[in-house]
Write a protein that holds these residues in place. Structure first.
Motif, short mmCIF file in Angstrom:
data_model
loop_
_atom_site.label_atom_id
_atom_site.label_comp_id
_atom_site.label_asym_id
_atom_site.label_seq_id
_atom_site.Cartn_x
_atom_site.Cartn_y
_atom_site.Cartn_z
N GLY A 5 -9.42 16.42 1.59
CA GLY A 5 -8.60 15.89 2.68
C GLY A 5 -8.50 14.39 2.68
O GLY A 5 -7.87 13.81 3.55
N THR A 6 -9.13 13.72 1.72
CA THR A 6 -9.10 12.26 1.66
C THR A 6 -8.10 11.80 0.63
O THR A 6 -8.12 12.27 -0.51
N ARG A 7 -7.20 10.89 1.02
CA ARG A 7 -6.22 10.36 0.09
C ARG A 7 -6.91 9.43 -0.90
O ARG A 7 -7.67 8.55 -0.52
N LYS A 8 -6.64 9.64 -2.18
CA LYS A 8 -7.23 8.79 -3.21
C LYS A 8 -6.63 7.39 -3.13
O LYS A 8 -5.43 7.22 -3.06
N ARG A 9 -7.50 6.38 -3.11
CA ARG A 9 -7.03 5.00 -2.99
C ARG A 9 -6.40 4.53 -4.29
O ARG A 9 -6.89 4.81 -5.38
N ARG A 10 -5.28 3.81 -4.17
CA ARG A 10 -4.62 3.24 -5.34
C ARG A 10 -5.49 2.17 -5.99
O ARG A 10 -6.33 1.55 -5.33
N GLU A 11 -5.23 1.93 -7.25
CA GLU A 11 -5.90 0.83 -7.92
C GLU A 11 -5.34 -0.49 -7.41
O GLU A 11 -4.17 -0.59 -7.03
N ARG A 12 -6.18 -1.52 -7.40
CA ARG A 12 -5.74 -2.84 -6.95
C ARG A 12 -4.58 -3.34 -7.81
O ARG A 12 -4.61 -3.23 -9.02
N GLY A 13 -3.54 -3.86 -7.16
CA GLY A 13 -2.39 -4.39 -7.88
C GLY A 13 -1.33 -3.36 -8.21
O GLY A 13 -0.33 -3.69 -8.82
N SER A 14 -1.56 -2.08 -7.81
CA SER A 14 -0.59 -1.04 -8.16
C SER A 14 0.51 -0.88 -7.12
O SER A 14 1.45 -0.11 -7.33
N ILE A 15 0.42 -1.59 -6.00
CA ILE A 15 1.41 -1.47 -4.93
C ILE A 15 2.41 -2.61 -5.02
O ILE A 15 2.07 -3.73 -5.43
N VAL A 16 3.66 -2.33 -4.65
CA VAL A 16 4.71 -3.35 -4.62
C VAL A 16 5.34 -3.33 -3.23
O VAL A 16 5.19 -2.35 -2.48
N PRO A 17 6.03 -4.40 -2.84
CA PRO A 17 6.59 -4.45 -1.48
C PRO A 17 7.49 -3.27 -1.15
O PRO A 17 7.48 -2.79 -0.01
N LEU A 45 -0.79 4.86 2.58
CA LEU A 45 -0.50 4.46 1.20
C LEU A 45 -1.72 4.58 0.28
O LEU A 45 -1.57 4.50 -0.94
N GLY A 46 -2.91 4.73 0.88
CA GLY A 46 -4.11 4.81 0.07
C GLY A 46 -4.51 3.48 -0.53
O GLY A 46 -4.95 3.39 -1.67
N ILE A 47 -4.34 2.41 0.26
CA ILE A 47 -4.69 1.07 -0.20
C ILE A 47 -5.51 0.38 0.88
O ILE A 47 -5.57 0.84 2.03
N GLY A 48 -6.12 -0.74 0.53
CA GLY A 48 -6.78 -1.55 1.53
C GLY A 48 -5.76 -2.33 2.34
O GLY A 48 -4.70 -2.69 1.83
N VAL A 49 -6.09 -2.60 3.60
CA VAL A 49 -5.13 -3.27 4.47
C VAL A 49 -4.82 -4.69 3.97
O VAL A 49 -3.71 -5.21 4.20
N THR A 50 -5.75 -5.30 3.25
CA THR A 50 -5.49 -6.64 2.73
C THR A 50 -4.37 -6.63 1.70
O THR A 50 -3.70 -7.66 1.50
N SER A 51 -4.15 -5.50 1.03
CA SER A 51 -3.05 -5.41 0.06
C SER A 51 -1.70 -5.52 0.76
O SER A 51 -0.73 -6.01 0.17
N ILE A 52 -1.63 -5.04 2.00
CA ILE A 52 -0.38 -5.16 2.77
C ILE A 52 -0.18 -6.61 3.20
O ILE A 52 0.92 -7.17 3.07
N TYR A 53 -1.26 -7.24 3.66
CA TYR A 53 -1.15 -8.63 4.12
C TYR A 53 -0.85 -9.59 2.97
O TYR A 53 -0.41 -10.71 3.20
N TRP A 54 -1.06 -9.15 1.76
CA TRP A 54 -0.70 -9.99 0.61
C TRP A 54 0.82 -10.20 0.56
O TRP A 54 1.30 -11.26 0.16
N TYR A 55 1.56 -9.17 0.98
CA TYR A 55 3.02 -9.23 0.94
C TYR A 55 3.66 -9.49 2.31
O TYR A 55 4.74 -10.07 2.41
N PHE A 56 3.00 -9.02 3.38
CA PHE A 56 3.55 -9.15 4.72
C PHE A 56 2.49 -9.79 5.61
O PHE A 56 1.42 -9.21 5.84
#
Length: 234
Positions: A5-17, A45-56
């Protein structure tokens, strides 16, 4: 090992805006725009919240980018006046505002961003909308309307359409059915004979927010606009 039931977290740098924006729309559609939060979006999205703040930089920044995307989507759908002849102006306006209404049906987030949260508009989004309005006004002036008349025709139809869209949005939220036989119990047949007659025999026609009612209202406005145009050109 993560549970199923846990979403697998993406690798760092794999997300785009674009992925973040798509996820934001998905979360907003599911939970509502008011309940959209950076932590909930990160979890989706399965990412850390800081990955979002990198873009927004903030939720307001994210909402502006969502509004940019929503206004672009809507403007791209609307008919272009250059594809219509001057004598087709009534059918063009009917098509224009019918397309605007149709774009908002079952699209709560689009309605909230474009119509309800105008403070989220960026300067580019505002200019994009105004350029669209300018094109319609120029077309109506070419038809023969004075600039002020063209503005009044456009604004009257725009306000009518937006009111219709918000009415439909409110009805979806409240799950309010149109008048019909189930509502007969709410009618006092002795003091409301006309409503009783209409609901009993014409219930399908009593929906204030259906396609037939929308077109009827637009054509009423267009008939008045045609009389104004006739007085201008005679």
């Amino acid at each position: 090992m993560a549970s199923s039931g846990t979403r697998k977290r993406r690798e760092r740098g794999s997300i785009v805006p674009e992925d973040i924006l798509a996820g934001a729309f998905a979360v907003a559609e599911r939970d509502g725009l008011d309940n959209l939060s950076m932590p909930e979006l990160a979890s989706h999205l399965g990412i850390g919240v800081t990955s979002i703040y990198w873009y927004f930089r903030s939720k307001d920044d994210l909402l502006r980018k969502m509004t940019d995307q929503a206004t672009t989507l809507l403007q791209d759908r609307l008919p272009t006046p250059t594809d219509w002849k001057p004598e087709e102006w009534q059918e063009f306006l009917l098509a224009y505002f019918s397309t605007e209404r149709a774009s908002h049906q079952d699209a709560n987030v689009l309605t909230d961003l474009v119509l309800m949260r105008t403070s989220s508009y960026s300067i580019p989004s505002t200019h994009r909308v105004y350029r669209s309005v300018e094109r319609v006004l120029a077309y109506l002036v070419e038809v023969g309307f004075a600039p002020r008349q063209a503005w009044q025709v456009f604004s009257a139809l725009s306000l009518y359409t937006r009111g219709f869209i918000i009415t439909e949005r409110t009805r979806r939220v409240n799950q309010t059915p149109p008048l019909g036989s189930p509502q007969l119990s709410l009618i006092d047949v002795d003091t409301m004979p006309i409503l009783t007659e209409l609901i009993t025999h014409h219930s399908a026609m009593l929906d204030m927010a259906d396609d037939e009612s929308f077109e009827f209202g637009v054509r009423l406005a267009l008939d008045q606009a045609a009389r104004v145009l006739e007085g201008t050109t005679s």
